[in-house]
Design an enzyme around this catalytic site. Structure first.
Site, PDB file in Angstrom:
ATOM      1  CG  HIS A   1     -36.867 179.619  16.732  1.00 50.74           C
ATOM      2  ND1 HIS A   1     -36.696 178.470  15.994  1.00 50.74           N
ATOM      3  CD2 HIS A   1     -37.483 180.515  15.907  1.00 50.74           C
ATOM      4  CE1 HIS A   1     -37.192 178.672  14.771  1.00 50.74           C
ATOM      5  NE2 HIS A   1     -37.676 179.892  14.697  1.00 50.74           N
TER       6      HIS A   1
ATOM      7  CD  GLU B   1     -35.003 175.372  16.414  1.00 52.91           C
ATOM      8  OE1 GLU B   1     -35.099 174.140  16.343  1.00 52.91           O
ATOM      9  OE2 GLU B   1     -35.891 176.119  16.892  1.00 52.91           O
TER      10      GLU B   1
ATOM     11  CB  CYS C   1     -36.370 180.189  11.436  1.00 47.87           C
ATOM     12  SG  CYS C   1     -37.067 181.771  11.953  1.00 47.87           S
TER      13      CYS C   1
END
Ligand code: PCA
Length: 201
Positions: A166, A80, A142
């Site tokens: 992820h 991310e 998350c």
């Protein structure tokens, strides 16, 4: 030997399995690419997950922090880029539903990952694993833990690489779930996470 804090999550929503759980359990206590790994499994709980991670981080003072989460539906490993100061979406495992709620009242809008995400993606691809940078960690747990960790490190002025990655569903989860869910073998997921760690440098 450098120290890596590696976190994963318990199952949540309609997913009976969270493949990050197996990975974190398998790698806890292992040494990979010069890092001694401490694994930590987090609850899918707005009230305690970030706090648990921060508590461990303060106790261990790791040299890097990688948090893993399931993104069912994605077909690649996706580091991310960004965490935003927002909690919004589905219920957590205690039934808590938040809407447009900040993670830190008055905190910065967002934080960029301080992991070498481009190098991670390139190294994964060179190793034969599909990978791409994701520009949103969402607004669920998350994103919550990614923001909380980056905020803590920024406030303390610590240059510890930290961020969130992820991963796709495992075959085991796909078999139990929707027919169209892309999935990887547990072995490949584990191997890909080892490659990620190797790319930390
Ligand atoms: N994935 C969820 C929370 C726990 C997990 O593994 C998310 O993407 O926010």
């Amino acid at each position: 030997m450098k120290k890596l804090l590696l976190t994963g999550f318990e199952p949540f929503l309609s997913f009976p399995i969270n493949p990050t759980e197996k990975i974190v359990t398998a790698l806890d206590g292992q040494e990979i690419s010069g890092y001694q790994i401490t694994g930590l499994l987090l609850p899918v709980d707005y009230n305690s997950s970030a706090g648990r991670l921060l508590e461990k981080m303060r106790a261990e003072e790791p040299d890097a922090v990688i948090s893993l989460g399931l993104a069912a539906g994605r077909s690649s490993i996706t580091p991310e880029r960004l965490a935003i100061n927002c909690r919004d979406g589905a219920a957590d495992n205690n039934g808590v539903v938040l809407e447009d709620a900040p993670i830190i009242e008055g905190g910065p809008d967002g934080y960029f990952s301080t992991l070498p995400i481009r190098r991670m993606v390139n190294t994964l691809k060179e190793s034969g694993f599909p990978a791409e940078i994701s520009n949103t960690a969402g607004t669920y747990l998350c994103n919550n833990v990614m923001y909380a960790v980056l905020h803590e490190l920024a406030e303390a002025g610590k240059k510890v690489p930290a961020g969130f990655v992820h991963i796709p569903a495992s075959h085991e989860l796909a078999v139990a779930g929707k027919k169209t869910m892309p999935s990887w073998s547990d072995r490949d997921l584990l191997e890909a996470v080892k490659v990620l760690i190797g790319a930390l440098g």
